[in-house]
Design an enzyme around this catalytic site. Sequence first.
Site, PDB file in Angstrom:
ATOM      1  CG  LEU A 129       7.274  -7.758   8.432  1.00 16.20           C
ATOM      2  CD1 LEU A 129       7.183  -9.251   8.731  1.00 16.20           C
ATOM      3  CD2 LEU A 129       7.494  -7.542   6.939  1.00 16.20           C
ATOM      4  CE1 TYR A 139       2.452   0.935   2.297  1.00 15.33           C
ATOM      5  CE2 TYR A 139       3.265   1.038   0.045  1.00 15.33           C
ATOM      6  CZ  TYR A 139       3.225   0.405   1.267  1.00 15.33           C
ATOM      7  OH  TYR A 139       3.936  -0.749   1.473  1.00 15.33           O
ATOM      8  CE  LYS A 179       5.218   0.833   4.660  1.00 15.31           C
ATOM      9  NZ  LYS A 179       5.685  -0.144   5.651  1.00 15.31           N
ATOM     10  CE  LYS A 218     -13.180  -5.899 -14.802  1.00 18.01           C
ATOM     11  NZ  LYS A 218     -14.177  -5.654 -13.794  1.00 18.01           N
ATOM     12  CG  ASP A 231       0.491   2.419 -11.655  1.00 16.53           C
ATOM     13  OD1 ASP A 231       1.337   2.015 -10.826  1.00 16.53           O
ATOM     14  OD2 ASP A 231      -0.310   1.664 -12.211  1.00 16.53           O
TER      15      ASP A 231
HETATM   16  C1  UGA Z   1       2.467  -2.328  -4.498  1.00 14.56           C
HETATM   17  C2  UGA Z   1       1.952  -1.803  -3.185  1.00 14.56           C
HETATM   18  O1  UGA Z   1       1.895  -0.417  -3.145  1.00 14.56           O
HETATM   19  C3  UGA Z   1       2.734  -2.231  -2.016  1.00 14.56           C
HETATM   20  O2  UGA Z   1       2.079  -3.339  -1.454  1.00 14.56           O
HETATM   21  C4  UGA Z   1       4.130  -2.636  -2.118  1.00 14.56           C
HETATM   22  O3  UGA Z   1       5.005  -1.830  -1.399  1.00 14.56           O
HETATM   23  C5  UGA Z   1       4.639  -2.816  -3.503  1.00 14.56           C
HETATM   24  O4  UGA Z   1       3.829  -2.393  -4.561  1.00 14.56           O
HETATM   25  C6  UGA Z   1       5.000  -4.275  -3.586  1.00 14.56           C
HETATM   26  O5  UGA Z   1       4.117  -5.124  -3.786  1.00 14.56           O
HETATM   27  O6  UGA Z   1       6.180  -4.524  -3.348  1.00 14.56           O
HETATM   28  P1  UGA Z   1       1.833  -1.926  -6.973  1.00 14.56           P
HETATM   29  O7  UGA Z   1       3.005  -2.609  -7.555  1.00 14.56           O
HETATM   30  O8  UGA Z   1       1.301  -0.783  -7.774  1.00 14.56           O
HETATM   31  O9  UGA Z   1       2.097  -1.425  -5.512  1.00 14.56           O
HETATM   32  O10 UGA Z   1       0.673  -2.969  -6.672  1.00 14.56           O
HETATM   33  P2  UGA Z   1      -0.294  -3.863  -7.509  1.00 14.56           P
HETATM   34  O11 UGA Z   1      -1.663  -3.625  -6.982  1.00 14.56           O
HETATM   35  O12 UGA Z   1       0.199  -5.247  -7.484  1.00 14.56           O
HETATM   36  O13 UGA Z   1      -0.276  -3.264  -8.998  1.00 14.56           O
HETATM   37  C7  UGA Z   1       0.721  -3.524  -9.961  1.00 14.56           C
HETATM   38  C8  UGA Z   1       0.259  -2.969 -11.289  1.00 14.56           C
HETATM   39  O14 UGA Z   1      -0.823  -3.779 -11.761  1.00 14.56           O
HETATM   40  C9  UGA Z   1      -0.279  -1.541 -11.254  1.00 14.56           C
HETATM   41  O15 UGA Z   1       0.127  -0.888 -12.425  1.00 14.56           O
HETATM   42  C10 UGA Z   1      -1.786  -1.723 -11.250  1.00 14.56           C
HETATM   43  O16 UGA Z   1      -2.487  -0.627 -11.789  1.00 14.56           O
HETATM   44  C11 UGA Z   1      -1.931  -2.961 -12.115  1.00 14.56           C
HETATM   45  N1  UGA Z   1      -3.176  -3.784 -11.906  1.00 14.56           N
HETATM   46  C12 UGA Z   1      -3.567  -4.145 -10.669  1.00 14.56           C
HETATM   47  C13 UGA Z   1      -3.893  -4.198 -13.027  1.00 14.56           C
HETATM   48  O17 UGA Z   1      -3.571  -3.864 -14.174  1.00 14.56           O
HETATM   49  N2  UGA Z   1      -4.984  -4.993 -12.831  1.00 14.56           N
HETATM   50  C14 UGA Z   1      -5.410  -5.382 -11.608  1.00 14.56           C
HETATM   51  O18 UGA Z   1      -6.425  -6.122 -11.527  1.00 14.56           O
HETATM   52  C15 UGA Z   1      -4.672  -4.946 -10.480  1.00 14.56           C
END
Ligand code: UGA
Length: 362
Positions: A82, A166, A170, A230, A317
């Site tokens: 993990l 990342y 992986k 945001k 993204d």
């Molecule tokens: C995550 C991580 O890469 C990994 O931890 C993992 O493998 C996977 O996805 C998961 O959690 O299973 P992501 O889904 O992009 O990636 O992670 P988040 O940071 O949660 O973002 C989700 C979406 O929300 C993205 O489009 C990001 O741009 C958006 N976001 C994030 C916002 O709009 N506002 C924020 O304050 C933070």
Amino acid sequence: MSSNSGKRSDSIAIVGCGGFIGSHLIDSLLAATPYRIVGIDIVSAKIGRHLDNDRFTFVNADMHDTAAVRPWIEQCGTAVFLAAICTPSLYTTKPLAVIDVNCTGTIPLVSLCAQAGTRLVYFSTSEVYGRTAASAAEGEDEAAHLLREEESPFILGPVAAQRWSYACAKQLVERYIYACGQERRLDYTIVRPFNFIGPRMDFVPGIDGEGIPRVLACFLSALLKGEPLKLVDGGKNRRCFTYIDDAVEAIVKIIGNPRRSRGHIFNIGNPANEITIADLALLMTEIWRRIVPEACEKEILIEPVPAAGFYGPGYEDSGRRLPDISKARTILGWEPRTGLETALTSTIRAFVDRYRPAVRKG
Ligand code: UGA
């Protein structure tokens, strides 16, 4: 656990046991199975309640310290990996650490499993599918959007788009494991998690961590502190949020069914919980107001921000991450049951209990 107590097949080594997923997996394994567990990590705050359990041994060691990790991998029948750096803000700001922990630091441990004849359950990521832009075109048949373990391509951007450091790291480990299965008879199962959420995930900046966590913790941190939520690039991207209890049920089934899961890759996600990030902000705000009634008096702001301003350069993204989970359904008999509203309510309640007193004091 002493070095020669019990049968190998009765014990599991969890490398990176101290994080969000590890803490819930240990809860479940200790409560519902007879396994003895060796947890290896450099942090233990999230698993403190298990440190005195007779069936749990905590080894305070870094995953890079092969001499410390090796004996435990050799004496356990199964190793669960993990350990990861998995917050997107770090993929662009600390890419060397991301590539090291998620790839070059992991490969020697995979090799160790192959040498020792230890079964490996490896946590990869739904991010290996990359941008998924090709399947996100509007108006297409829903089935064309599904990400399938054996068929879907990995669509990563150019090298300067370090967001994919990342996913690429992986992906290489997945390919290494696959090759070890072929050439060195490694017994393995690969898990691709789709946005697991629940109590104890991530951190709240300024309280128990620094930087930008994943979206749930970002929004909860904003709600706790009375700051705007945001929406990166307007929050148009979609995710399928999977409740941790459902996810852990799948992992326990994988651990308990070595023959059935050998050599397989499983998407573990909840396609029924798909939502845009903009709608997630609205839903979380609504649940927050229900849980914290005094919040109704205050206006909660939700504001769009450009990705480059929020994460810095090199951020890209995934448009849509919709898992096909038919393999997990058929082979493991697994079905995610927790709807998004229930999952969010439980996660928000846990954050309120854990952090609200600290935010009020500050
Ligand atoms: C995550 C991580 O890469 C990994 O931890 C993992 O493998 C996977 O996805 C998961 O959690 O299973 P992501 O889904 O992009 O990636 O992670 P988040 O940071 O949660 O973002 C989700 C979406 O929300 C993205 O489009 C990001 O741009 C958006 N976001 C994030 C916002 O709009 N506002 C924020 O304050 C933070």
